[in-house]
Design a protein around this motif. Structure first.
Motif, PDB file in Angstrom:
ATOM      1  N   THR A 158      50.946   0.160  21.598  1.00 37.91           N
ATOM      2  CA  THR A 158      51.331   0.057  20.191  1.00 37.91           C
ATOM      3  C   THR A 158      50.247   0.572  19.263  1.00 37.91           C
ATOM      4  O   THR A 158      50.499   0.789  18.098  1.00 37.91           O
ATOM      5  CB  THR A 158      51.647  -1.395  19.800  1.00 37.91           C
ATOM      6  OG1 THR A 158      50.482  -2.190  20.014  1.00 37.91           O
ATOM      7  CG2 THR A 158      52.807  -1.936  20.600  1.00 37.91           C
ATOM      8  N   SER A 159      49.036   0.729  19.773  1.00 35.88           N
ATOM      9  CA  SER A 159      47.954   1.205  18.920  1.00 35.88           C
ATOM     10  C   SER A 159      47.180   2.312  19.628  1.00 35.88           C
ATOM     11  O   SER A 159      47.206   2.412  20.852  1.00 35.88           O
ATOM     12  CB  SER A 159      47.039   0.045  18.506  1.00 35.88           C
ATOM     13  OG  SER A 159      46.533  -0.612  19.634  1.00 35.88           O
ATOM     14  N   TYR A 160      46.507   3.121  18.804  1.00 34.72           N
ATOM     15  CA  TYR A 160      45.908   4.347  19.305  1.00 34.72           C
ATOM     16  C   TYR A 160      44.567   4.640  18.634  1.00 34.72           C
ATOM     17  O   TYR A 160      44.391   4.376  17.454  1.00 34.72           O
ATOM     18  CB  TYR A 160      46.843   5.539  19.018  1.00 34.72           C
ATOM     19  CG  TYR A 160      48.211   5.363  19.588  1.00 34.72           C
ATOM     20  CD1 TYR A 160      48.536   5.907  20.815  1.00 34.72           C
ATOM     21  CD2 TYR A 160      49.184   4.634  18.907  1.00 34.72           C
ATOM     22  CE1 TYR A 160      49.805   5.736  21.354  1.00 34.72           C
ATOM     23  CE2 TYR A 160      50.457   4.457  19.447  1.00 34.72           C
ATOM     24  CZ  TYR A 160      50.752   5.005  20.664  1.00 34.72           C
ATOM     25  OH  TYR A 160      52.000   4.830  21.191  1.00 34.72           O
ATOM     26  N   PHE A 161      43.654   5.251  19.406  1.00 39.41           N
ATOM     27  CA  PHE A 161      42.464   5.893  18.852  1.00 39.41           C
ATOM     28  C   PHE A 161      42.887   7.270  18.367  1.00 39.41           C
ATOM     29  O   PHE A 161      43.812   7.868  18.917  1.00 39.41           O
ATOM     30  CB  PHE A 161      41.393   6.117  19.936  1.00 39.41           C
ATOM     31  CG  PHE A 161      40.643   4.898  20.352  1.00 39.41           C
ATOM     32  CD1 PHE A 161      39.708   4.321  19.520  1.00 39.41           C
ATOM     33  CD2 PHE A 161      40.861   4.335  21.597  1.00 39.41           C
ATOM     34  CE1 PHE A 161      39.003   3.205  19.912  1.00 39.41           C
ATOM     35  CE2 PHE A 161      40.159   3.224  22.005  1.00 39.41           C
ATOM     36  CZ  PHE A 161      39.228   2.653  21.160  1.00 39.41           C
ATOM     37  N   LEU A 162      42.202   7.805  17.368  1.00 37.55           N
ATOM     38  CA  LEU A 162      42.455   9.160  16.877  1.00 37.55           C
ATOM     39  C   LEU A 162      41.289  10.070  17.230  1.00 37.55           C
ATOM     40  O   LEU A 162      40.134   9.737  16.955  1.00 37.55           O
ATOM     41  CB  LEU A 162      42.574   9.176  15.356  1.00 37.55           C
ATOM     42  CG  LEU A 162      43.785   8.566  14.703  1.00 37.55           C
ATOM     43  CD1 LEU A 162      43.633   8.630  13.190  1.00 37.55           C
ATOM     44  CD2 LEU A 162      45.037   9.292  15.132  1.00 37.55           C
ATOM     45  N   THR A 163      41.588  11.217  17.820  1.00 34.75           N
ATOM     46  CA  THR A 163      40.573  12.253  17.992  1.00 34.75           C
ATOM     47  C   THR A 163      41.150  13.562  17.466  1.00 34.75           C
ATOM     48  O   THR A 163      42.364  13.728  17.364  1.00 34.75           O
ATOM     49  CB  THR A 163      40.144  12.430  19.472  1.00 34.75           C
ATOM     50  OG1 THR A 163      41.263  12.869  20.242  1.00 34.75           O
ATOM     51  CG2 THR A 163      39.575  11.143  20.044  1.00 34.75           C
TER      52      THR A 163
END
Length: 192
Positions: A16-21
């Motif tokens: 449900t959640s993510y790191f951004l790169t």
């Protein structure tokens, strides 16, 4: 074999959640991790700027800068959450905790899945931006113009999206944003 495929599919769907790169092949920012600070997203910082009031027990452990799918909001525990928007300048920002204020002329939404095909590399799926105001502006930009209040934090690039009001130069046009799924539901109590 069907069982293993189903398990792999379940794991992907449950995120449900993510790191951004940043995905900008051939540049010095490719793969750079974005951290939340000062209502913006920056590469180069040692971690996000977070806060948890003394009366919240226990405070959630900081998991990094996490966003929800669709770039709709920050993955936080604070009541009311923190929404993500694109300011008229193109800066990708998020609301303060306990506030729904978004500056006039800002864009909510506009993020979409883009498939990147290559003869040499595997297919990639990234997030890109297209303004929802009908102007046709869009794209993901990473710019080295860092505000003075971020001095000393290590911030090297800030995340922007193409809008009518975007006028910075010396920026890198990224192909898009990688969203890396994580097992944590929230990244912290609130981002500063």
């Amino acid at each position: 074999m069907k069982f293993l495929v189903l398990l792999a599919y379940s794991a992907v769907v449950s995120a449900t959640s993510y790191f951004l790169t940043v995905f900008a092949p051939g540049t010095n920012v490719d793969g750079g991790l974005f951290n939340a600070a000062g209502q913006g997203f920056y590469t180069g910082t040692s971690g996000p700027a977070t806060s948890c009031p003394d009366d919240v027990k226990p405070c959630p452990e900081v998991q990094g800068t996490l966003v929800y799918a669709g770039m709709t909001g920050m993955a936080v525990a604070v009541p009311g959450g923190q929404s993500i928007y694109v300011a008229p300048s193109g800066a990708v920002e998020y609301t303060r905790a306990h506030s729904t204020y978004i500056p006039e002329g800002s864009i909510v939404g506009g993020w979409y899945n883009k498939t990147v095909l290559s003869d040499c590399d595997p297919t990639r799926y990234v997030y890109d931006f297209l303004s929802t105001d009908g102007s046709g502006f869009g794209g993901v930009k990473v710019c080295p113009d860092i505000e003075s209040y971020m001095d000393g934090t290590g911030a090297s690039y800030r995340l922007y999206a193409g809008t009518k009001g975007f006028n910075l130069t010396n920026c890198i046009d990224a192909v898009g944003l990688n969203l890396k799924p994580v097992q944590a539901d929230i990244g912290c109590w609130q981002y500063l």
